[in-house]
Design a protein around this motif. Sequence first.
Motif, PDB file in Angstrom:
ATOM      1  N   GLY A  75      -5.931  55.830 -14.797  1.00 52.08           N
ATOM      2  CA  GLY A  75      -5.904  54.580 -14.066  1.00 52.08           C
ATOM      3  C   GLY A  75      -4.692  54.558 -13.157  1.00 52.08           C
ATOM      4  N   PRO A  76      -4.523  53.459 -12.434  1.00 51.01           N
ATOM      5  CA  PRO A  76      -3.405  53.375 -11.488  1.00 51.01           C
ATOM      6  C   PRO A  76      -2.066  53.227 -12.193  1.00 51.01           C
ATOM      7  N   LEU A  77      -1.032  53.786 -11.584  1.00 49.86           N
ATOM      8  CA  LEU A  77       0.323  53.683 -12.132  1.00 49.86           C
ATOM      9  C   LEU A  77       1.196  52.970 -11.124  1.00 49.86           C
ATOM     10  N   GLU A  78       1.910  51.953 -11.584  1.00 50.11           N
ATOM     11  CA  GLU A  78       2.803  51.233 -10.679  1.00 50.11           C
ATOM     12  C   GLU A  78       3.978  52.116 -10.311  1.00 50.11           C
ATOM     13  N   LEU A  92       2.920  63.689 -11.315  1.00 54.29           N
ATOM     14  CA  LEU A  92       1.785  64.399 -11.923  1.00 54.29           C
ATOM     15  C   LEU A  92       1.140  65.360 -10.927  1.00 54.29           C
ATOM     16  N   ARG A  93       0.911  64.867  -9.700  1.00 57.33           N
ATOM     17  CA  ARG A  93       0.248  65.715  -8.704  1.00 57.33           C
ATOM     18  C   ARG A  93       1.066  66.961  -8.419  1.00 57.33           C
ATOM     19  N   LYS A  94       2.408  66.770  -8.358  1.00 59.48           N
ATOM     20  CA  LYS A  94       3.249  67.907  -7.976  1.00 59.48           C
ATOM     21  C   LYS A  94       3.480  68.859  -9.125  1.00 59.48           C
ATOM     22  N   GLY A 249     -14.402  48.800   0.658  1.00 58.92           N
ATOM     23  CA  GLY A 249     -13.065  48.531   0.147  1.00 58.92           C
ATOM     24  C   GLY A 249     -12.677  49.392  -1.026  1.00 58.92           C
ATOM     25  N   LEU A 250     -11.485  49.099  -1.557  1.00 62.59           N
ATOM     26  CA  LEU A 250     -10.868  49.970  -2.558  1.00 62.59           C
ATOM     27  C   LEU A 250     -11.644  50.007  -3.869  1.00 62.59           C
ATOM     28  N   GLY A 251     -12.414  48.985  -4.155  1.00 62.31           N
ATOM     29  CA  GLY A 251     -13.213  48.978  -5.379  1.00 62.31           C
ATOM     30  C   GLY A 251     -14.281  50.070  -5.371  1.00 62.31           C
ATOM     31  N   PHE A 252     -14.528  50.669  -4.180  1.00 69.98           N
ATOM     32  CA  PHE A 252     -15.596  51.675  -4.038  1.00 69.98           C
ATOM     33  C   PHE A 252     -15.051  53.055  -3.664  1.00 69.98           C
ATOM     34  N   VAL A 268      -8.648  55.558  -5.607  1.00 71.13           N
ATOM     35  CA  VAL A 268      -7.650  55.442  -4.542  1.00 71.13           C
ATOM     36  C   VAL A 268      -6.764  54.212  -4.797  1.00 71.13           C
ATOM     37  N   HIS A 269      -7.351  53.174  -5.385  1.00 69.81           N
ATOM     38  CA  HIS A 269      -6.614  51.906  -5.473  1.00 69.81           C
ATOM     39  C   HIS A 269      -5.472  51.944  -6.482  1.00 69.81           C
ATOM     40  N   GLY A 270      -4.630  50.894  -6.406  1.00 66.67           N
ATOM     41  CA  GLY A 270      -3.503  50.774  -7.311  1.00 66.67           C
ATOM     42  C   GLY A 270      -3.803  49.836  -8.465  1.00 66.67           C
ATOM     43  N   SER A 271      -2.749  49.266  -9.034  1.00 62.79           N
ATOM     44  CA  SER A 271      -2.883  48.500 -10.281  1.00 62.79           C
ATOM     45  C   SER A 271      -3.284  47.047 -10.049  1.00 62.79           C
ATOM     46  N   ALA A 272      -3.437  46.642  -8.784  1.00 57.53           N
ATOM     47  CA  ALA A 272      -3.873  45.285  -8.403  1.00 57.53           C
ATOM     48  C   ALA A 272      -3.392  44.235  -9.407  1.00 57.53           C
ATOM     49  N   PRO A 273      -2.075  44.059  -9.538  1.00 52.95           N
ATOM     50  CA  PRO A 273      -1.545  43.226 -10.632  1.00 52.95           C
ATOM     51  C   PRO A 273      -2.091  41.798 -10.642  1.00 52.95           C
TER      52      PRO A 273
HETATM   53  P1  NAP Z   1      -3.770  47.881  -4.968  1.00 53.09           P
HETATM   54  O1  NAP Z   1      -3.342  47.812  -6.362  1.00 53.09           O
HETATM   55  O2  NAP Z   1      -4.724  48.953  -4.607  1.00 53.09           O
HETATM   56  O3  NAP Z   1      -4.402  46.469  -4.608  1.00 53.09           O
HETATM   57  C1  NAP Z   1      -4.582  45.986  -3.285  1.00 53.09           C
HETATM   58  C2  NAP Z   1      -5.780  45.072  -3.235  1.00 53.09           C
HETATM   59  O4  NAP Z   1      -6.978  45.849  -3.164  1.00 53.09           O
HETATM   60  C3  NAP Z   1      -5.932  44.206  -4.442  1.00 53.09           C
HETATM   61  O5  NAP Z   1      -5.187  43.036  -4.362  1.00 53.09           O
HETATM   62  C4  NAP Z   1      -7.450  43.987  -4.503  1.00 53.09           C
HETATM   63  O6  NAP Z   1      -7.955  42.809  -3.959  1.00 53.09           O
HETATM   64  C5  NAP Z   1      -8.030  45.240  -3.897  1.00 53.09           C
HETATM   65  N1  NAP Z   1      -8.452  46.114  -4.999  1.00 53.09           N
HETATM   66  C6  NAP Z   1      -7.782  47.147  -5.558  1.00 53.09           C
HETATM   67  N2  NAP Z   1      -8.504  47.707  -6.528  1.00 53.09           N
HETATM   68  C7  NAP Z   1      -9.656  47.024  -6.606  1.00 53.09           C
HETATM   69  C8  NAP Z   1     -10.820  47.135  -7.437  1.00 53.09           C
HETATM   70  N3  NAP Z   1     -10.932  48.063  -8.377  1.00 53.09           N
HETATM   71  N4  NAP Z   1     -11.813  46.256  -7.227  1.00 53.09           N
HETATM   72  C9  NAP Z   1     -11.718  45.318  -6.298  1.00 53.09           C
HETATM   73  N5  NAP Z   1     -10.656  45.164  -5.484  1.00 53.09           N
HETATM   74  C10 NAP Z   1      -9.643  46.005  -5.635  1.00 53.09           C
HETATM   75  O7  NAP Z   1      -2.501  48.029  -4.001  1.00 53.09           O
HETATM   76  P2  NAP Z   1      -1.027  47.416  -4.117  1.00 53.09           P
HETATM   77  O8  NAP Z   1      -1.132  45.975  -4.507  1.00 53.09           O
HETATM   78  O9  NAP Z   1      -0.377  47.781  -2.853  1.00 53.09           O
HETATM   79  O10 NAP Z   1      -0.347  48.236  -5.283  1.00 53.09           O
HETATM   80  C11 NAP Z   1      -0.090  47.744  -6.597  1.00 53.09           C
HETATM   81  C12 NAP Z   1       0.620  48.819  -7.394  1.00 53.09           C
HETATM   82  O11 NAP Z   1      -0.231  49.950  -7.564  1.00 53.09           O
HETATM   83  C13 NAP Z   1       1.906  49.322  -6.776  1.00 53.09           C
HETATM   84  O12 NAP Z   1       2.897  49.464  -7.761  1.00 53.09           O
HETATM   85  C14 NAP Z   1       1.536  50.672  -6.222  1.00 53.09           C
HETATM   86  O13 NAP Z   1       2.625  51.558  -6.169  1.00 53.09           O
HETATM   87  C15 NAP Z   1       0.502  51.143  -7.222  1.00 53.09           C
HETATM   88  N6  NAP Z   1      -0.474  52.140  -6.694  1.00 53.09           N
HETATM   89  C16 NAP Z   1      -0.844  53.123  -7.552  1.00 53.09           C
HETATM   90  C17 NAP Z   1      -1.794  54.042  -7.151  1.00 53.09           C
HETATM   91  C18 NAP Z   1      -2.191  55.120  -8.114  1.00 53.09           C
HETATM   92  O14 NAP Z   1      -1.877  55.045  -9.273  1.00 53.09           O
HETATM   93  N7  NAP Z   1      -2.904  56.151  -7.664  1.00 53.09           N
HETATM   94  C19 NAP Z   1      -2.388  53.960  -5.878  1.00 53.09           C
HETATM   95  C20 NAP Z   1      -1.996  52.897  -5.041  1.00 53.09           C
HETATM   96  C21 NAP Z   1      -1.036  51.992  -5.468  1.00 53.09           C
HETATM   97  P3  NAP Z   1      -8.076  42.141  -2.522  1.00 53.09           P
HETATM   98  O15 NAP Z   1      -8.732  43.118  -1.611  1.00 53.09           O
HETATM   99  O16 NAP Z   1      -8.934  40.961  -2.831  1.00 53.09           O
HETATM  100  O17 NAP Z   1      -6.680  41.775  -2.139  1.00 53.09           O
END
Ligand code: NAP
Length: 485
Positions: A75-78, A92-94, A249-252, A268-273
């Motif tokens: 899963g995503p890591l902050e 991890l990647r490196k 979007g990122l959910g896909f 691709v997405h992050g932890s969407a706190p």
């Molecule tokens: P994010 O977590 O990807 O979220 C941004 C926005 O994208 C969210 O607010 C959300 O809603 C939408 N979203 C993300 N995942 C979704 C999902 N599964 N389903 C539906 N919508 C989704 O980006 P961020 O807020 O910039 O980053 C938060 C933390 O995650 C940061 O600490 C960052 O460093 C980390 N991060 C980790 C990774 C990884 O582990 N590979 C990748 C990216 C970021 P809306 O579109 O409604 O706003």
Amino acid sequence: MSANKSNGTDVTLIYGDGIGKEVVGATKKIIDASGVKINWHVCEAGAEVFRRGIASGVTDETLESIKKTRLVLKGPLETPVGFGEKSANVTLRKLFETYANTRPVREFPNIDTPYKGRGIDIMIVRENVEDLYAGIEHMQTPGVAQTLKLITRKGCEKICRFAFELARAEGRKKVHCATKANIMKFSEGMLKHAFEDVAKDFKDIQAHHIIIDNCAHQLVRTPEDFDVIVTSNMNGDILSDLASGLVGGLGFAPGANLGTDIAIFEAVHGSAPLFAGKNVINPIAVLLSGVMMLRHIGEFEGAQKIEQAVLSTLEDGVYTQDVHKNDGAVSTTEFTDAIIERFGRTSTFWSSRDYKKIKMPLLPDNRKYVPVKSQKVQGLDVFLDTEEDVMVLGKTLESLVSDLPVNLKMIGSKGVKVYPAVNGLLPDMVDHLQARFMINNDNEMDHAMTMEVMSRVASKYNWMHLERLTDFDQVPGYSKAQGED
Ligand code: NAP
């Protein structure tokens, strides 16, 4: 590579931060229900590990597990925003040299986007361990920062070969290499040249080079024209997020980080706190990353079963709130169960591909990857922290080396020649100047001469950075400043 055995394949599972528990939990439940036998080894990484003072964000137990299983679903890591800590993802990647980041971007049924019906189906291949992500940064002066963009010929060849091999494994016909080679002729240019060379070994696949900014433009205008895009780390990071926006979007947006024998699967997405713990988030991105993992280990049938169930669920108008807020959206857990209920259904939406295992390229292991017959240091770029008027600076530097077989060729500011000034024009200057000294006879700028020049310059000025200007097989390995002859 981890073998899929009759008693199950071992996989390291990292739930991660924020929404991780929900989306990875959903993925695990669906894969387990599909009948594919996975032995999950749950491990830790991310925010909680950082909080315990482990600066890499990854525990030793996790690293040991990955070394054994060679497969990770995560899963995503902050990433802490501050100084000192490194991104646990990048760690991890490196550490495991997962150099090929692959992100499929495909239109989904019933997902409204401006591109609906255009048949978008792209694989973005991003180089994953080099470039600006080497993370080598230095403050040059209190007001000037520098990041090293490290690109290697070996890294370029590996990622280009991988892109062509992936095209073959998925029955794709075309690979675009997107670079900024027109501006960064050495670093981005290296990727372009490697691509052109590697393409000769894949005559069955069309190969095109495209400038990265034009690629972004064309991706928005005619995304259906792209098949596979291979690009450098930073460009790929931006382009793949753009591309995921085209299909919902990122959910896909699923992804995989592949190395020669270790693979990490993650969305691709992050932890969407903001959404964590609310049971509303879309699990498709992590789930389809899991599907990529199943194909990677040869579980093609299980992968197909899950993928078809996801498409059928969307076709039936079942979706999470990121698709339509306040309009019949179901929770993450309901969506997960809806997918499992549709096992065995076939969607007509995607023409199914005949997936094969990707043949990972194997390159020689030698460090000196590009042999040369001759290598000669012709000069030095000495970077100075000074506010002195450039005319005075130029004259002083010239006088400091006047009795040496060395001449001050020019002084540059942010890549523009400012001494001698071009047409008397000066750009907005800062306290970071590049003094270029060249040897003016057939000798080399050897160590003794380098030390002599440096000690004379250092007697009057504060220098913070030195580059040796080297010709490789008589070809200069350094760029000219704007306005330099
Ligand atoms: P994010 O977590 O990807 O979220 C941004 C926005 O994208 C969210 O607010 C959300 O809603 C939408 N979203 C993300 N995942 C979704 C999902 N599964 N389903 C539906 N919508 C989704 O980006 P961020 O807020 O910039 O980053 C938060 C933390 O995650 C940061 O600490 C960052 O460093 C980390 N991060 C980790 C990774 C990884 O582990 N590979 C990748 C990216 C970021 P809306 O579109 O409604 O706003």
